[in-house]
Design an enzyme around this catalytic site. Sequence first.
Site, short mmCIF file in Angstrom:
data_model
loop_
_atom_site.label_atom_id
_atom_site.label_comp_id
_atom_site.label_asym_id
_atom_site.label_seq_id
_atom_site.Cartn_x
_atom_site.Cartn_y
_atom_site.Cartn_z
N SER A 107 -15.08 12.14 16.03
CA SER A 107 -14.23 11.83 16.28
C SER A 107 -13.98 10.24 16.27
O SER A 107 -14.92 9.60 17.18
CB SER A 107 -13.94 12.59 17.74
OG SER A 107 -12.41 12.82 17.95
N GLU A 108 -13.09 9.76 16.64
CA GLU A 108 -12.72 8.49 16.54
C GLU A 108 -13.28 7.72 18.02
O GLU A 108 -13.27 6.38 18.00
CB GLU A 108 -11.76 8.35 15.58
CG GLU A 108 -10.10 8.47 16.16
CD GLU A 108 -9.95 9.19 15.53
OE1 GLU A 108 -10.43 10.31 14.69
OE2 GLU A 108 -8.50 9.51 14.70
N ASN A 109 -12.74 8.59 18.58
CA ASN A 109 -12.67 8.04 20.36
C ASN A 109 -14.12 8.38 20.65
O ASN A 109 -14.91 8.33 21.78
CB ASN A 109 -12.05 9.00 21.12
CG ASN A 109 -12.77 10.86 21.25
OD1 ASN A 109 -12.28 11.05 20.00
ND2 ASN A 109 -12.44 10.93 22.06
#
Lengths: 237, 237, 218, 218
Positions: free
Chosen positions: D56-58
């Site tokens: 997840s890019e966060n």
Amino acid sequence: MEVNKLINSINDAVAEVFDGATIMIGGFGEAGSPVELIHALIDHGSKNLTVIANNAGNGRIGLGALIGQRQVKKVICSFARSPKSITFKEQYENNEIELEVVPQGTLAERIRSAGAGIPGFYTATAVGTPLASEKESKFFDGKEYILETALSADFAFIKAENSDRYGNLSYSKTARNFNPIMSMAAKQTIVQVKNIVGESLTDPEKVITPGIFVDKIVEVNNPIIETNAIDNGEVYP
Amino acid sequence: MEVNKLINSINDAVAEVFDGATIMIGGFGEAGSPVELIHALIDHGSKNLTVIANNAGNGRIGLGALIGQRQVKKVICSFARSPKSITFKEQYENNEIELEVVPQGTLAERIRSAGAGIPGFYTATAVGTPLASEKESKFFDGKEYILETALSADFAFIKAENSDRYGNLSYSKTARNFNPIMSMAAKQTIVQVKNIVGESLTDPEKVITPGIFVDKIVEVNNPIIETNAIDNGEVYP
Amino acid sequence: MTNHNIQSLKPGWNRNEIASKIANDLPHGSYVNLGIGMPELISQYVDKGKEIIYHSENGLLGMGPPAKEYEIDYELINAGKKPVTILPGGSFCHHADSFSMIRGGHIDYCVLGAMEVSEKGDLANWTTGAGIPAVGGAMDLVAGAKNVFVMTQHLTKENLPKLVKTCSLPLTGKSVVTRIYTNYAIFDVCDNGLKLIKMNTQINFEFLEKHTDAKIIK
Amino acid sequence: MTNHNIQSLKPGWNRNEIASKIANDLPHGSYVNLGIGMPELISQYVDKGKEIIYHSENGLLGMGPPAKEYEIDYELINAGKKPVTILPGGSFCHHADSFSMIRGGHIDYCVLGAMEVSEKGDLANWTTGAGIPAVGGAMDLVAGAKNVFVMTQHLTKENLPKLVKTCSLPLTGKSVVTRIYTNYAIFDVCDNGLKLIKMNTQINFEFLEKHTDAKIIK
């Protein structure tokens, strides 16, 4: 089926290295230097290698031995003039090995850039020096910077403290150095690790190199202590 | 004399923010968002601010409230279209606030670059899209990349989990996000932290933001939980 | 340089005295990178009333004194590859992060040796042009640190001035040095030359000018 | 599009069936980023015999299922800002490191929705040009992931083809999509058009061509 990057034999771990490959070798001095992987590469026998590392090896073990075996045609590093760097010195003075000198921070940033998908970046380091000759320059806010390009490799040889089966790595103290960024910058990252810790590192906040950057892991419980080995005059093979 | 970056009053912590300042605000959604520092800035009353953040605020607390108070003239962010982003939407539709849209990875890299002394870098992100118009492009190995420039700020507002008196920070889970890189990219980095842990973080391997990037620390033991506050219709001030 | 000149040369401050002067000029709370060699002497002269945080470019912030025999850990070394210690409040990071501290302008002071410094603040300290060229982190430090201090003998071993109009050796950085500490004097690098800040009492200005090729401003 | 056409339209695969087909195509051990919306359905259809690692890019690698009520922690969220869990072997990192995974080519597969996809693999999925422009991480994902899969309905709500010769909407990326999954068919993006890999049994090739503006290769 479970993800498992552990490899039992260190010889298998380096088996895909080919003649002419570019290899990043982690470590700063002996801290974090994957000596046993390098020795496996000596056994494997690949030739005409380009090595990217901070130094050019010490004594006649590890990178010093790999160079001594005449497996290396070129070294890209920041500091090849250590007093114990005997095999490189000999070949350099005879014009038998190439050297590309890169400022240490630029070296680190070029490696990280390759791992981060950045083909080039600008830096103030080396502006106005001989290492900037033939490099493009550009002004930002009236100040001059030079363009440096990403430095990638076919293989990265990494030494870490702990790993789980995913290849999540932690390091010991200043043995971290180039290892995390090199693990990002190679097509295949091969790690020698002191301890395999099973399912996962205990704390996901403490993972320094996430497993996504790691391909193969081999356990080396009691790695050679380079300083002692060199003082004892050890030679590999 | 000992290094001690702790400040007792949150109002003192933001006291140097001036009209027209550029402020980075950490967080992704509510995770890691320094709501109490933003509220102190509302009390402080600075105007014509440029805010660099991933989002444009939610509801009428935190960044949503700062925008609602008309203290912000421009937002630089990747995603300003969240359903709860009501104050930004209203002003944007009335042409009362400027927006610079930056792809999230480019935003992160531009911030990190400012902190790392890199004035510009090349990326494949956004090539061939409207966000690449008016940007210089360059080919590396036959592939096109665009030049992106560093994004720095006068102040960074950061939320962390633990801090010692040096400003060594650790974060909780995905509340890490933009905070470590923003702390590197501002002239003055101001941190709200849940716990002050005294002399030093227990493990030097576990420091995520080294104190060198931190200027002021204020303790906020029980920060607002944004989701709950918005659900409850809370409004600041 | 004649024999007469050599005989008349005064030693000026010794290495420890120079180190002490630099230590006095480092402000409380500053982040400092000390180069390999002479600059390593500085930390021992820092007043106990000040806390300085030392950076070693191999990923160590909060470096402590050299490791004693029983503390030696070859995975805890400094940029000179010698075993050191870490102080409370210290941390480890990887090389790109460590050099971000340097290149991003976060290191307040670095102190380096010199082969030559020009009156414009150009520094040459990495290669004579002969032998194996090896730069390490010197070019990053001079390009990135907020204040670049040079700590050097005023004269070469051949008694030639190290402070010159224009460097003859390959540069480490151009217009980067902010202050110079020698055994004879302390100078700030200014737009129009080296501004004399302090002079050793054994020597006079005439002597200083004679042994300095760079322009000195009183 | 006439009423006759609309009536004759077949539903094809439903969202879960498309998700299942994509799940089948993700290899064991791969690192995968699933976009917000329809692609979130995919993970539940991954065969238990395979281990996929979700990014997840966060700053979350090794993302687990959505958090149950009693697991909710607003500091453990996904890119859609929903509370999730982390699996053994997971780790956290900051945004620049997380996007290095994407932009540096380390994510094996990303799956995204689409407004339009061209026969060259151009993707438009971030803005219609109206309203607040908001891109998030979509441009980074399509530029960086090794394989870019699109998961979409074959037709718009107005029953117009989403697979087009040339995108009319602002692009997210140019020549980036590698494979397309719709309710009607699966295509690989090739140099000379969209190569048909699989077709829903309710429809025939003539029907598919009629409802596809992009060139299809049999």
